[in-house]
Motif scaffolding. Structure first.
Motif, PDB file in Angstrom:
ATOM      1  N   HIS A  14       1.049  -1.307   0.024  1.00 57.31           N
ATOM      2  CA  HIS A  14      -0.147  -0.107  -0.063  1.00 57.31           C
ATOM      3  C   HIS A  14       0.776   1.379   0.007  1.00 57.31           C
ATOM      4  O   HIS A  14       1.899   1.376   0.615  1.00 57.31           O
ATOM      5  CB  HIS A  14      -0.911   0.014   1.083  1.00 57.31           C
ATOM      6  N   ARG A  73       2.254  -5.595  -6.344  1.00 54.71           N
ATOM      7  CA  ARG A  73       1.424  -4.839  -6.766  1.00 54.71           C
ATOM      8  C   ARG A  73       1.192  -3.670  -5.920  1.00 54.71           C
ATOM      9  O   ARG A  73       1.204  -3.915  -4.727  1.00 54.71           O
ATOM     10  CB  ARG A  73      -0.120  -5.632  -6.919  1.00 54.71           C
ATOM     11  N   ARG A  87      -1.058  -0.406  -4.152  1.00 52.68           N
ATOM     12  CA  ARG A  87      -2.261   0.192  -4.149  1.00 52.68           C
ATOM     13  C   ARG A  87      -2.061   1.754  -3.702  1.00 52.68           C
ATOM     14  O   ARG A  87      -1.497   1.798  -2.565  1.00 52.68           O
ATOM     15  CB  ARG A  87      -2.952  -0.625  -3.124  1.00 52.68           C
ATOM     16  N   ILE A 132      -0.360   5.615 -10.645  1.00 53.10           N
ATOM     17  CA  ILE A 132      -1.077   4.879 -11.021  1.00 53.10           C
ATOM     18  C   ILE A 132      -0.576   4.306 -12.477  1.00 53.10           C
ATOM     19  O   ILE A 132      -0.554   3.236 -12.863  1.00 53.10           O
ATOM     20  CB  ILE A 132      -2.527   5.223 -11.055  1.00 53.10           C
ATOM     21  N   ASP A 184       1.179   1.017 -12.876  1.00 51.84           N
ATOM     22  CA  ASP A 184       0.350   0.167 -12.996  1.00 51.84           C
ATOM     23  C   ASP A 184      -0.545  -0.287 -11.644  1.00 51.84           C
ATOM     24  O   ASP A 184      -0.999  -1.406 -11.299  1.00 51.84           O
ATOM     25  CB  ASP A 184       0.509  -1.156 -13.749  1.00 51.84           C
ATOM     26  N   ALA A 185      -0.542   0.828 -11.002  1.00 50.04           N
ATOM     27  CA  ALA A 185      -0.931   0.590  -9.418  1.00 50.04           C
ATOM     28  C   ALA A 185      -2.407   0.712  -9.441  1.00 50.04           C
ATOM     29  O   ALA A 185      -3.212   1.319 -10.064  1.00 50.04           O
ATOM     30  CB  ALA A 185      -0.549   1.842  -8.589  1.00 50.04           C
ATOM     31  N   GLU A 186      -3.051   0.165  -8.312  1.00 51.52           N
ATOM     32  CA  GLU A 186      -4.483   0.045  -8.087  1.00 51.52           C
ATOM     33  C   GLU A 186      -5.017   1.080  -7.242  1.00 51.52           C
ATOM     34  O   GLU A 186      -4.391   1.416  -6.061  1.00 51.52           O
ATOM     35  CB  GLU A 186      -4.804  -1.390  -7.344  1.00 51.52           C
ATOM     36  N   TRP A 201      -6.578   3.165  -4.356  1.00 51.41           N
ATOM     37  CA  TRP A 201      -7.027   2.586  -3.007  1.00 51.41           C
ATOM     38  C   TRP A 201      -7.970   3.561  -2.545  1.00 51.41           C
ATOM     39  O   TRP A 201      -7.524   4.599  -1.983  1.00 51.41           O
ATOM     40  CB  TRP A 201      -5.686   2.256  -2.056  1.00 51.41           C
ATOM     41  N   SER A 204     -12.027   6.430  -5.304  1.00 47.41           N
ATOM     42  CA  SER A 204     -13.184   6.624  -6.269  1.00 47.41           C
ATOM     43  C   SER A 204     -13.902   7.832  -5.943  1.00 47.41           C
ATOM     44  O   SER A 204     -14.040   8.667  -4.773  1.00 47.41           O
ATOM     45  CB  SER A 204     -14.261   5.266  -6.128  1.00 47.41           C
ATOM     46  N   TRP A 257      -8.860   6.907 -13.783  1.00 51.71           N
ATOM     47  CA  TRP A 257      -9.177   5.741 -13.131  1.00 51.71           C
ATOM     48  C   TRP A 257     -10.698   5.812 -13.015  1.00 51.71           C
ATOM     49  O   TRP A 257     -11.441   4.685 -12.730  1.00 51.71           O
ATOM     50  CB  TRP A 257      -8.426   5.460 -11.882  1.00 51.71           C
TER      51      TRP A 257
END
Length: 419
Positions: free
Chosen positions: A288, A334, A336, A353, A357-359, A361, A364, A388
């Motif tokens: 993270h 990976r 986040r 990101i 290619d991060a997610e 977290w 949104s 995103w």
């Protein structure tokens, strides 16, 4: 009267308005004597002096005098034995024709661009895109006007040095470039690449093109610093640091320090110098990333060893962050990412990101709307995209309020302890 014998009348103020405009008209017409012009808004004495010299009568407007270039040339030739163009030569103000100036400007532009066109970087799309961008072309035009043939060549040499360093570095422990060393090596001036210098204004958009990111806001020193560091150029490899929690790693010295710190749930601040000297290989499959150290501090205090691995960018990611993040992703991890819900925060999120290619977290529109309040600080600055979740940028514009990361840290800690 012989040529050049007495030109005093042309050196004083009596005919200065007439001569200045005539000089400009001859330059514009490439020396042609056809046609004329009208001098306007003259005072009484100016108009009388010019009419007396030309031998013309007053017109309907006493503050205006119509001038025919051919007639003016005849008057000068009869009275002083030389033509109008020769007169300006004799006065030390030769007329430079517009076509000549255009050719000279074109030649100078070619000279300024020559180092870029001859550079091995010209084979790369990002470099050509930088050259062809309207802002770069405008900067070249400014250097044509100033007669500056060095600045653009310096910019090209800086970019060549950065690219050559990048090709050497790969995944090894090659040290980053020091900004002052890069500047003095190219220009002889250690401060030539400091923020908002003419050279840095040329180079930074090219570095953004090289990284595939948006052009930086030149007024934002942190954003510019981060862009340099994304290209592995730093001001100080000891000052560039990254804060980590519970990030075990393989590798001697620093890898051992990271692993031992993780065993005790102790935050560790790692310098770029350490990362270069003893490159670690993080072993966690999911890591993270947060923006604010207060989040990491709370995770360390409340969760300790129970917290999932966490890296803090402390604002704009540093070169140290990029070193350890790159090493983690190369090892299969990976990432986040979470940050502030302000324009700088979502811009940082976008960069992390896209690069890793991060997610996202909890980044949104729903996360933002769940936490935003009417009493939250006002959202200011340059709007940024949130690819995103495009609805996030829309929601931020509509509400016009900031949500700082610290206000959602309880939810973040729930994720960290849940691993």
């Amino acid at each position: 009267m012989s040529p050049h014998e007495d030109l005093a009348v042309f050196r004083g103020p009596r005919l200065s308005t007439l001569l200045t405009r005539s000089h400009k008209e001859l330059a514009k017409r490439d020396g042609a004597l056809s046609g004329g012009f009208t001098l306007k808004d003259l005072n009484v004495h100016e108009a009388q002096n010019i009419r007396s010299f030309l031998g013309t009568e007053p017109g309907r407007r006493p503050d205006q005098v119509k001038v025919q270039l051919e007639h003016l040339d005849t008057v000068v030739r009869r009275g002083y034995g030389l033509g109008l163009l020769e007169l300006f030569d004799a006065l030390g103000e030769p007329v430079r024709f517009r076509s000549q100036l255009r050719r000279e400007a074109e030649d100078l532009r070619e000279r300024i661009l020559a180092p870029a066109l001859a550079s091995p970087l010209h084979d790369q799309a990002w470099f050509r895109a930088w050259i062809e961008h309207r802002n770069t072309q405008s900067a070249v035009s400014q250097r044509v006007t100033a007669g500056d043939t060095e600045s653009f060549a310096h910019a090209v040499r800086v970019l060549e040095a950065v690219e050559a360093h990048g090709s050497l570095r790969g995944g090894s422990g090659i040290s980053p470039l020091l900004l002052q060393n890069l500047a003095v090596g190219v220009t002889g001036d250690t401060k030539a690449l400091n923020n908002r210098t003419a050279l840095s204004r040329l180079v930074l958009p090219a570095l953004a093109a090289r990284r595939g990111t948006t052009r930086p806001d030149e007024s934002d020193a942190e954003e510019c610093r981060a862009l340099w560091e994304e290209n592995d150029v730093v001001q100080d490899d000891l000052a560039s640091r990254v804060l980590v929690l519970n990030l075990p790693a393989d590798g001697r010295v620093l890898g051992s320090w990271l692993t031992e710190a993780a065993e005790h749930g102790v935050p560790l601040q790692v310098t770029l110098h350490q990362l270069v000297r003893f490159p670690p290989v993080p072993t966690s499959p999911v890591i993270h990333v947060c923006e604010n150290p207060a989040v990491l501090r709370r995770a360390a205090g409340e969760l300790g060893t129970a917290s999932a691995p966490l890296i803090c960018t402390e604002g704009w990611p540093s070169a140290a962050f990029h070193r350890i993040a790159s090493a983690a992703v190369a090892a299969g991890a990976r990432l986040r990412y979470h940050g502030d819900f302000d324009w700088a925060g979502v811009h940082i999120a976008q960069r992390v990101i896209e690069r890793y290619d991060a997610e996202p977290w909890r980044m949104s529109a729903a996360d933002y709307l769940d936490r935003v309040r009417t009493e939250s600080p006002e959202l200011k600055g340059r709007k940024r995209a949130t690819p995103w979740d495009p609805s996030l940028a829309v929601a931020m514009v509509e509400r016009g309020r900031v949500v700082f990361e610290e206000s959602v840290d309880s939810a973040l800690l729930e994720d960290l302890v849940a691993r």
